[in-house]
Design a protein around this motif. Structure first.
Motif, PDB file in Angstrom:
ATOM      1  N   THR A  81     126.022  45.493 -60.058  1.00 56.62           N
ATOM      2  CA  THR A  81     125.998  46.346 -61.246  1.00 56.62           C
ATOM      3  C   THR A  81     126.232  45.534 -62.512  1.00 56.62           C
ATOM      4  O   THR A  81     125.625  45.806 -63.561  1.00 56.62           O
ATOM      5  N   LEU A  82     127.088  44.532 -62.438  1.00 58.36           N
ATOM      6  CA  LEU A  82     127.420  43.742 -63.625  1.00 58.36           C
ATOM      7  C   LEU A  82     126.200  43.055 -64.245  1.00 58.36           C
ATOM      8  O   LEU A  82     126.020  43.121 -65.469  1.00 58.36           O
ATOM      9  N   PRO A  83     125.325  42.376 -63.456  1.00 60.25           N
ATOM     10  CA  PRO A  83     124.121  41.798 -64.085  1.00 60.25           C
ATOM     11  C   PRO A  83     123.216  42.843 -64.724  1.00 60.25           C
ATOM     12  O   PRO A  83     122.621  42.595 -65.780  1.00 60.25           O
ATOM     13  N   THR A  84     123.112  44.009 -64.100  1.00 59.63           N
ATOM     14  CA  THR A  84     122.291  45.077 -64.676  1.00 59.63           C
ATOM     15  C   THR A  84     122.883  45.572 -65.994  1.00 59.63           C
ATOM     16  O   THR A  84     122.149  45.818 -66.957  1.00 59.63           O
ATOM     17  N   LEU A  85     124.200  45.696 -66.040  1.00 55.40           N
ATOM     18  CA  LEU A  85     124.844  46.118 -67.286  1.00 55.40           C
ATOM     19  C   LEU A  85     124.670  45.072 -68.384  1.00 55.40           C
ATOM     20  O   LEU A  85     124.448  45.419 -69.551  1.00 55.40           O
ATOM     21  N   ARG A  86     124.766  43.797 -68.025  1.00 52.24           N
ATOM     22  CA  ARG A  86     124.563  42.748 -69.029  1.00 52.24           C
ATOM     23  C   ARG A  86     123.165  42.816 -69.612  1.00 52.24           C
ATOM     24  O   ARG A  86     122.972  42.730 -70.837  1.00 52.24           O
ATOM     25  N   ALA A  87     122.164  42.967 -68.742  1.00 51.75           N
ATOM     26  CA  ALA A  87     120.789  43.074 -69.228  1.00 51.75           C
ATOM     27  C   ALA A  87     120.593  44.335 -70.064  1.00 51.75           C
ATOM     28  O   ALA A  87     119.895  44.316 -71.085  1.00 51.75           O
ATOM     29  N   THR A  88     121.224  45.433 -69.643  1.00 55.75           N
ATOM     30  CA  THR A  88     121.090  46.689 -70.381  1.00 55.75           C
ATOM     31  C   THR A  88     121.691  46.579 -71.773  1.00 55.75           C
ATOM     32  O   THR A  88     121.061  46.946 -72.776  1.00 55.75           O
ATOM     33  N   PHE A  89     122.916  46.076 -71.863  1.00 52.10           N
ATOM     34  CA  PHE A  89     123.587  45.980 -73.161  1.00 52.10           C
ATOM     35  C   PHE A  89     122.899  44.972 -74.074  1.00 52.10           C
ATOM     36  O   PHE A  89     122.731  45.230 -75.276  1.00 52.10           O
ATOM     37  N   ALA A  90     122.513  43.825 -73.517  1.00 50.38           N
ATOM     38  CA  ALA A  90     121.846  42.824 -74.347  1.00 50.38           C
ATOM     39  C   ALA A  90     120.490  43.327 -74.831  1.00 50.38           C
ATOM     40  O   ALA A  90     120.131  43.151 -76.000  1.00 50.38           O
ATOM     41  N   GLY A  91     119.731  43.938 -73.943  1.00 48.96           N
ATOM     42  CA  GLY A  91     118.435  44.471 -74.334  1.00 48.96           C
ATOM     43  C   GLY A  91     118.566  45.597 -75.328  1.00 48.96           C
ATOM     44  O   GLY A  91     117.768  45.709 -76.276  1.00 48.96           O
ATOM     45  N   PHE A  92     119.581  46.429 -75.159  1.00 48.64           N
ATOM     46  CA  PHE A  92     119.763  47.541 -76.084  1.00 48.64           C
ATOM     47  C   PHE A  92     120.232  47.043 -77.443  1.00 48.64           C
ATOM     48  O   PHE A  92     119.845  47.595 -78.476  1.00 48.64           O
ATOM     49  N   ALA A 202     119.783  60.954 -82.149  1.00 47.05           N
ATOM     50  CA  ALA A 202     118.847  61.666 -81.273  1.00 47.05           C
ATOM     51  C   ALA A 202     117.908  60.692 -80.586  1.00 47.05           C
ATOM     52  O   ALA A 202     117.668  60.783 -79.375  1.00 47.05           O
ATOM     53  N   GLY A 203     117.363  59.731 -81.351  1.00 49.51           N
ATOM     54  CA  GLY A 203     116.529  58.702 -80.749  1.00 49.51           C
ATOM     55  C   GLY A 203     117.308  57.800 -79.818  1.00 49.51           C
ATOM     56  O   GLY A 203     116.791  57.351 -78.788  1.00 49.51           O
ATOM     57  N   LEU A 204     118.577  57.532 -80.181  1.00 51.95           N
ATOM     58  CA  LEU A 204     119.423  56.680 -79.339  1.00 51.95           C
ATOM     59  C   LEU A 204     119.630  57.295 -77.964  1.00 51.95           C
ATOM     60  O   LEU A 204     119.601  56.589 -76.942  1.00 51.95           O
ATOM     61  N   ARG A 205     119.823  58.604 -77.924  1.00 50.79           N
ATOM     62  CA  ARG A 205     120.030  59.255 -76.630  1.00 50.79           C
ATOM     63  C   ARG A 205     118.769  59.216 -75.774  1.00 50.79           C
ATOM     64  O   ARG A 205     118.850  59.109 -74.543  1.00 50.79           O
ATOM     65  N   ILE A 206     117.612  59.325 -76.405  1.00 49.14           N
ATOM     66  CA  ILE A 206     116.366  59.183 -75.642  1.00 49.14           C
ATOM     67  C   ILE A 206     116.242  57.776 -75.101  1.00 49.14           C
ATOM     68  O   ILE A 206     115.896  57.561 -73.933  1.00 49.14           O
ATOM     69  N   ALA A 207     116.543  56.795 -75.944  1.00 45.79           N
ATOM     70  CA  ALA A 207     116.388  55.399 -75.542  1.00 45.79           C
ATOM     71  C   ALA A 207     117.360  55.013 -74.434  1.00 45.79           C
ATOM     72  O   ALA A 207     116.992  54.281 -73.508  1.00 45.79           O
ATOM     73  N   ILE A 208     118.599  55.490 -74.515  1.00 47.83           N
ATOM     74  CA  ILE A 208     119.612  55.062 -73.555  1.00 47.83           C
ATOM     75  C   ILE A 208     119.286  55.551 -72.150  1.00 47.83           C
ATOM     76  O   ILE A 208     119.687  54.933 -71.163  1.00 47.83           O
ATOM     77  N   THR A 209     118.551  56.661 -72.039  1.00 48.55           N
ATOM     78  CA  THR A 209     118.193  57.145 -70.703  1.00 48.55           C
ATOM     79  C   THR A 209     117.180  56.231 -70.015  1.00 48.55           C
ATOM     80  O   THR A 209     117.057  56.264 -68.790  1.00 48.55           O
ATOM     81  N   TYR A 210     116.444  55.434 -70.813  1.00 45.04           N
ATOM     82  CA  TYR A 210     115.474  54.515 -70.241  1.00 45.04           C
ATOM     83  C   TYR A 210     116.034  53.113 -70.031  1.00 45.04           C
ATOM     84  O   TYR A 210     115.419  52.307 -69.330  1.00 45.04           O
ATOM     85  N   ALA A 211     117.174  52.796 -70.658  1.00 44.34           N
ATOM     86  CA  ALA A 211     117.650  51.413 -70.690  1.00 44.34           C
ATOM     87  C   ALA A 211     117.996  50.896 -69.293  1.00 44.34           C
ATOM     88  O   ALA A 211     117.550  49.813 -68.894  1.00 44.34           O
ATOM     89  N   VAL A 212     118.795  51.656 -68.545  1.00 44.71           N
ATOM     90  CA  VAL A 212     119.209  51.203 -67.218  1.00 44.71           C
ATOM     91  C   VAL A 212     118.008  51.120 -66.285  1.00 44.71           C
ATOM     92  O   VAL A 212     117.867  50.160 -65.512  1.00 44.71           O
ATOM     93  N   VAL A 213     117.120  52.109 -66.356  1.00 48.11           N
ATOM     94  CA  VAL A 213     115.923  52.107 -65.504  1.00 48.11           C
ATOM     95  C   VAL A 213     115.048  50.899 -65.816  1.00 48.11           C
ATOM     96  O   VAL A 213     114.510  50.246 -64.911  1.00 48.11           O
ATOM     97  N   ALA A 214     114.899  50.577 -67.107  1.00 41.60           N
ATOM     98  CA  ALA A 214     114.097  49.420 -67.502  1.00 41.60           C
ATOM     99  C   ALA A 214     114.710  48.131 -66.972  1.00 41.60           C
ATOM    100  O   ALA A 214     113.990  47.232 -66.503  1.00 41.60           O
ATOM    101  N   ALA A 215     116.033  47.999 -67.042  1.00 41.53           N
ATOM    102  CA  ALA A 215     116.691  46.797 -66.528  1.00 41.53           C
ATOM    103  C   ALA A 215     116.494  46.660 -65.020  1.00 41.53           C
ATOM    104  O   ALA A 215     116.223  45.561 -64.517  1.00 41.53           O
ATOM    105  N   ILE A 216     116.603  47.780 -64.303  1.00 41.68           N
ATOM    106  CA  ILE A 216     116.411  47.739 -62.851  1.00 41.68           C
ATOM    107  C   ILE A 216     114.967  47.391 -62.513  1.00 41.68           C
ATOM    108  O   ILE A 216     114.694  46.610 -61.589  1.00 41.68           O
TER     109      ILE A 216
END
Length: 282
Positions: A81-92, A202-216
């Motif tokens: 989970t940690l590498p996925t979170l790093r990619a998610t936060f850095a990409g976001f 509002a846009g941030l909430r749309i984007a955050i739902t895709y962030a983890v999926v994109a990293a995976i």
């Protein structure tokens, strides 16, 4: 004249005593009850079908088995989970920087708006299943390709939200600030940005739902660790229970990040929350 309250078709005298309201925590919990009931019903149906069906636990493990196996392999899940979170936060983070810069450029120039908006739309039509392997091929198996893919997927709603927010600025307020000697940057900072913040979140909430999926998905295309790699290895080992446990972890991460956007919004824009409460009270 005595004040009256209307109940049904009858007018009752108003005693002037406000009816007691339920505590805020209770009201919030009550709003979440319908969703919890639906989730519980789906899990119960899944459990019953997994136990009584003829698919077998290897094909369709029960929720109880998924939970138990996920807990048994919690150390492995956490390490991935940690590498996925790093990619998610850095990409976001990159997505926020790029989205804000593009929104400022589009807002400042009509020419830039006409030139960039069609290109931004085109970026969202690119098939990720084809782009992700190419990005990994170009930039290797390190963190960078995953960061780029997350940013590519998430920057568009942030940019559009900010642009629409700038456009919603009250024109009379802008004119007033100009007559008081405010320059373009001061108007942008003190008026246009605060106006755009609700649109941004509002846009941030749309984007955050895709962030983890994109990293995976980026990890699926090529990585050495992460939830995507763990899920792929579990699938190749026919461990459907661990695949579903990984899916549950990614969903939980997305829900947590989604909820954090409301916390940040309340801290950054307290006046919006106050206006909403006053609107509901009226």
């Amino acid at each position: 004249m005595t004040a009256q309250k209307v109940v049904g078709d009858q007018a009752l005298p108003d005693s002037g005593v406000a009816l007691p309201r339920r505590p805020r925590a209770v009201r919030r919990l009550a709003r979440g009850v319908p969703s919890l009931v639906i989730v519980a019903a789906l899990l119960a149906g899944w459990q019953i079908y997994a136990v009584t069906g003829n698919l077998g636990t290897d094909v369709l493990p029960s929720p109880a088995k998924v939970a138990s196996e996920g807990w048994a392999h919690r150390a492995e899940l956490w390490d991935n989970t940690l590498p996925t979170l790093r990619a998610t936060f850095a990409g976001f983070a990159l997505s926020l920087v790029v989205g804000f810069a593009l929104s400022v450029l589009i807002d400042a120039s009509a020419v830039a708006r006409r030139a960039l908006l069609p290109l931004l739309v085109v970026t969202q039509t690119l098939p990720l299943i084809a782009i992700a392997p190419l990005v990994v091929l170009w930039f290797g198996f390190a963190l960078l390709p995953k960061v780029l893919i997350v940013a590519l997927v998430t920057f568009f709603p942030i940019t559009v939200g900010l642009v629409e927010g700038y456009a919603a600025t009250d024109r009379d307020s802008e004119v007033l600030l100009r007559t008081m000697g405010a320059g373009r940057w001061r108007i942008f900072r003190t008026l246009r940005v605060p106006t755009a913040l609700p649109f941004f979140f509002a846009g941030l909430r749309i984007a955050i739902t895709y962030a983890v999926v994109a990293a995976i998905f980026a990890e699926y295309a090529g990585a050495t660790s992460g939830l995507g790699i763990y899920m792929q290895n579990a699938k190749n080992s026919f461990r459907t229970d661990l695949v579903l446990a990984t899916v549950a972890v990614s969903s939980a991460l997305t829900l947590v990040l989604f909820g954090l956007t409301y916390v940040v919004e309340r801290l950054v824009t307290p006046w919006v929350h106050l206006a909403r409460r006053q609107g509901r009270a009226s």
